[in-house]
Write a protein that holds these residues in place. Structure first.
Motif, mmCIF file in Angstrom:
data_model
loop_
_atom_site.group_PDB
_atom_site.id
_atom_site.type_symbol
_atom_site.label_atom_id
_atom_site.label_comp_id
_atom_site.label_asym_id
_atom_site.label_seq_id
_atom_site.Cartn_x
_atom_site.Cartn_y
_atom_site.Cartn_z
ATOM 1 N N GLY A 192 -3.648 15.781 3.586
ATOM 2 C CA GLY A 192 -2.981 16.210 2.168
ATOM 3 C C GLY A 192 -3.043 15.029 1.113
ATOM 4 N N PHE A 193 -3.455 13.741 1.770
ATOM 5 C CA PHE A 193 -3.589 12.946 0.643
ATOM 6 C C PHE A 193 -4.674 13.238 -0.383
ATOM 7 N N LYS A 194 -5.790 13.746 0.208
ATOM 8 C CA LYS A 194 -6.894 13.945 -0.807
ATOM 9 C C LYS A 194 -6.505 15.162 -1.595
ATOM 10 N N ALA A 195 -5.931 16.115 -1.090
ATOM 11 C CA ALA A 195 -5.713 17.201 -2.092
ATOM 12 C C ALA A 195 -4.577 16.639 -3.109
ATOM 13 N N MET A 196 -3.659 15.917 -2.996
ATOM 14 C CA MET A 196 -2.800 15.385 -3.868
ATOM 15 C C MET A 196 -3.631 14.471 -5.083
ATOM 16 N N LEU A 197 -4.394 13.628 -4.499
ATOM 17 C CA LEU A 197 -5.355 12.678 -5.367
ATOM 18 C C LEU A 197 -6.173 13.367 -6.170
ATOM 19 N N ASP A 198 -6.961 14.439 -5.694
ATOM 20 C CA ASP A 198 -7.888 15.207 -6.326
ATOM 21 C C ASP A 198 -6.994 16.147 -7.818
ATOM 22 N N ASN A 199 -5.841 16.448 -7.222
ATOM 23 C CA ASN A 199 -5.106 17.292 -8.410
ATOM 24 C C ASN A 199 -4.486 16.058 -9.293
ATOM 25 N N ALA A 200 -3.999 15.251 -8.912
ATOM 26 C CA ALA A 200 -3.519 14.264 -9.859
ATOM 27 C C ALA A 200 -4.298 13.622 -10.942
ATOM 28 N N ILE A 201 -5.798 13.416 -10.490
ATOM 29 C CA ILE A 201 -6.846 13.262 -11.200
ATOM 30 C C ILE A 201 -7.347 14.233 -12.337
ATOM 31 N N ALA A 202 -7.495 15.563 -11.750
ATOM 32 C CA ALA A 202 -7.801 16.745 -12.374
ATOM 33 C C ALA A 202 -6.841 17.003 -13.646
ATOM 34 N N SER A 203 -5.565 16.862 -13.115
ATOM 35 C CA SER A 203 -4.353 17.173 -14.173
ATOM 36 C C SER A 203 -4.277 16.160 -15.387
ATOM 37 N N GLY A 204 -4.881 14.996 -15.141
ATOM 38 C CA GLY A 204 -4.557 13.985 -15.916
ATOM 39 C C GLY A 204 -3.351 13.069 -15.570
ATOM 40 N N HIS A 205 -2.900 13.400 -14.701
ATOM 41 C CA HIS A 205 -1.537 12.539 -14.142
ATOM 42 C C HIS A 205 -1.848 11.134 -14.039
ATOM 43 N N VAL A 206 -3.318 10.839 -13.595
ATOM 44 C CA VAL A 206 -3.542 9.513 -13.479
ATOM 45 C C VAL A 206 -5.084 9.492 -13.538
ATOM 46 N N ALA A 207 -5.659 8.378 -14.124
ATOM 47 C CA ALA A 207 -7.173 8.189 -14.525
ATOM 48 C C ALA A 207 -7.918 8.177 -13.116
ATOM 49 N N PRO A 208 -9.151 8.598 -13.122
ATOM 50 C CA PRO A 208 -10.052 8.624 -11.869
ATOM 51 C C PRO A 208 -10.147 7.265 -11.193
ATOM 52 N N MET A 209 -10.159 7.048 -10.098
ATOM 53 C CA MET A 209 -9.984 5.728 -9.188
ATOM 54 C C MET A 209 -10.861 6.052 -7.960
ATOM 55 N N ILE A 210 -11.104 5.024 -7.449
ATOM 56 C CA ILE A 210 -11.572 4.902 -6.065
ATOM 57 C C ILE A 210 -10.747 4.480 -5.140
ATOM 58 N N VAL A 211 -10.602 5.153 -3.973
ATOM 59 C CA VAL A 211 -9.758 4.729 -2.894
ATOM 60 C C VAL A 211 -10.373 4.100 -1.803
ATOM 61 N N ILE A 212 -9.951 3.184 -1.228
ATOM 62 C CA ILE A 212 -10.404 2.491 0.099
ATOM 63 C C ILE A 212 -9.489 2.482 1.136
ATOM 64 N N ALA A 213 -9.710 3.254 2.325
ATOM 65 C CA ALA A 213 -8.803 3.323 3.501
ATOM 66 C C ALA A 213 -9.345 2.415 4.612
ATOM 67 N N PRO A 214 -9.047 1.081 4.588
ATOM 68 C CA PRO A 214 -9.475 0.223 5.773
ATOM 69 C C PRO A 214 -8.444 0.234 7.072
ATOM 70 N N THR A 215 -8.849 -0.764 7.732
ATOM 71 C CA THR A 215 -7.771 -0.926 8.935
ATOM 72 C C THR A 215 -7.530 -2.185 9.305
ATOM 73 N N TYR A 216 -6.446 -2.545 9.812
ATOM 74 C CA TYR A 216 -6.233 -4.157 10.102
ATOM 75 C C TYR A 216 -6.632 -4.121 11.520
#
Length: 288
Positions: free
Chosen positions: A82-106
């Motif tokens: 569900g994170f990807k859909a939120m991020l896709d829509n947040a960028i597409a709607s102009g809520h936030v500028a496009p960004m790269i997201v890195i999901a690592p692990t400790y």
């Protein structure tokens, strides 16, 4: 910061989606053995990344919770969380500028007990800032079109990832400007240190920041949780203790100080709540 629920439109499939890929990088165990390690992270590239080779992007590093790995935040390369859909829509709607997201692990090879043992997990979360600054950030900047500037890097995490986020704030402020801990306090003074030792935890964090050479204007913290969340009883007193130090200024909005607190009424310790917090945090993660 006032909590606002995530609009339903942000949960729907987006007509202009980004894509998920993976990256591998070399690091080490950062203990007495200094074992070489080959690690994996998931990477979100915004819509248009491949078609605009001249454009560069800010980077959000997003850490999973206890018992998870690099697949948990996005729900694997399929983006099931569900994170990807939120991020896709947040960028597409102009809520936030496009960004790269890195999901690592400790987690690292040889410490599989970190998935079951809190003590082992905390050991690794406190080592992670060294891996982040020495290995992961350079690997990301080399592999993708990033904006290689600390004010264009942010770090967030949920639960044990929130604890990791405080550790990153304390030890990696030269590389990361904004930190957004989600439902997790800092365990530098013991498990649930924010609950049992809030003043001592705040003092230790400020001391680490001073040691790293950071000034109050060098950091931004956006802390979120819910009043029904298991982290609430530890995170709220810790935030209050930070606000009592000379280093942090608590403000209702991120531009008013370097520490912002947001509480969700009837918020629980779930990733669904986490995506709501991130939606509110996204516009404030990067500096000019």
């Amino acid at each position: 910061m006032r909590f606002m629920p995530l609009p339903g439109s942000m949960r729907q499939p987006c007509a202009s989606p980004g894509r998920l890929t993976e990256m591998f990088y070399q690091t080490e165990s950062y203990d007495d053995q200094h074992r070489p390690l080959h690690k994996r992270a998931l990477v979100y590239l915004p819509c248009g990344y491949d078609e605009s080779p001249e454009q560069h992007y800010p980077v959000l590093y997003m850490m999973h919770g206890g018992g998870g790995d690099e697949n948990e935040v996005f729900g694997g390369l399929e983006g099931r969380s569900g994170f990807k859909a939120m991020l896709d829509n947040a960028i597409a709607s102009g809520h936030v500028a496009p960004m790269i997201v890195i999901a690592p692990t400790y987690t690292v090879e040889g410490f599989e007990a970190a998935r079951r043992s809190i003590d082992v997990a905390v050991l690794l979360t406190h080592r992670f800032p060294t891996e982040l600054t020495r290995d992961l950030i350079p690997a990301v900047d080399a592999a993708f079109r990033t904006l290689p500037d600390r004010r264009q890097r942010a770090f967030s995490g949920f639960s044990m990832g929130g604890e990791t986020t405080w550790s990153v704030l304390a030890n990696a402020s030269r590389e990361i400007w904004c930190c957004a801990p989600l439902s997790g306090d800092y365990w530098i003074k013991g498990l649930k240190g924010g609950k049992d030792f809030p003043a001592e935890t705040a003092a230790a964090l400020v001391e680490q920041l001073h040691t790293s050479g950071a000034a109050p204007e060098d950091v931004r913290v956006l802390a979120f949780t819910g009043d029904k969340d298991i982290a609430f009883e530890a995170l709220q007193p810790m935030v209050e203790a930070l606000a009592d130090t000379d280093f942090f200024t608590l403000a209702d909005q991120p531009d008013g100080g370097n520490l912002t607190w947001c509480l969700k009424e009837n918020g629980w310790h779930t990733y669904d709540d986490c995506w709501e917090y991130l939606f509110l945090a996204l516009p404030h993660l990067f500096g000019g």
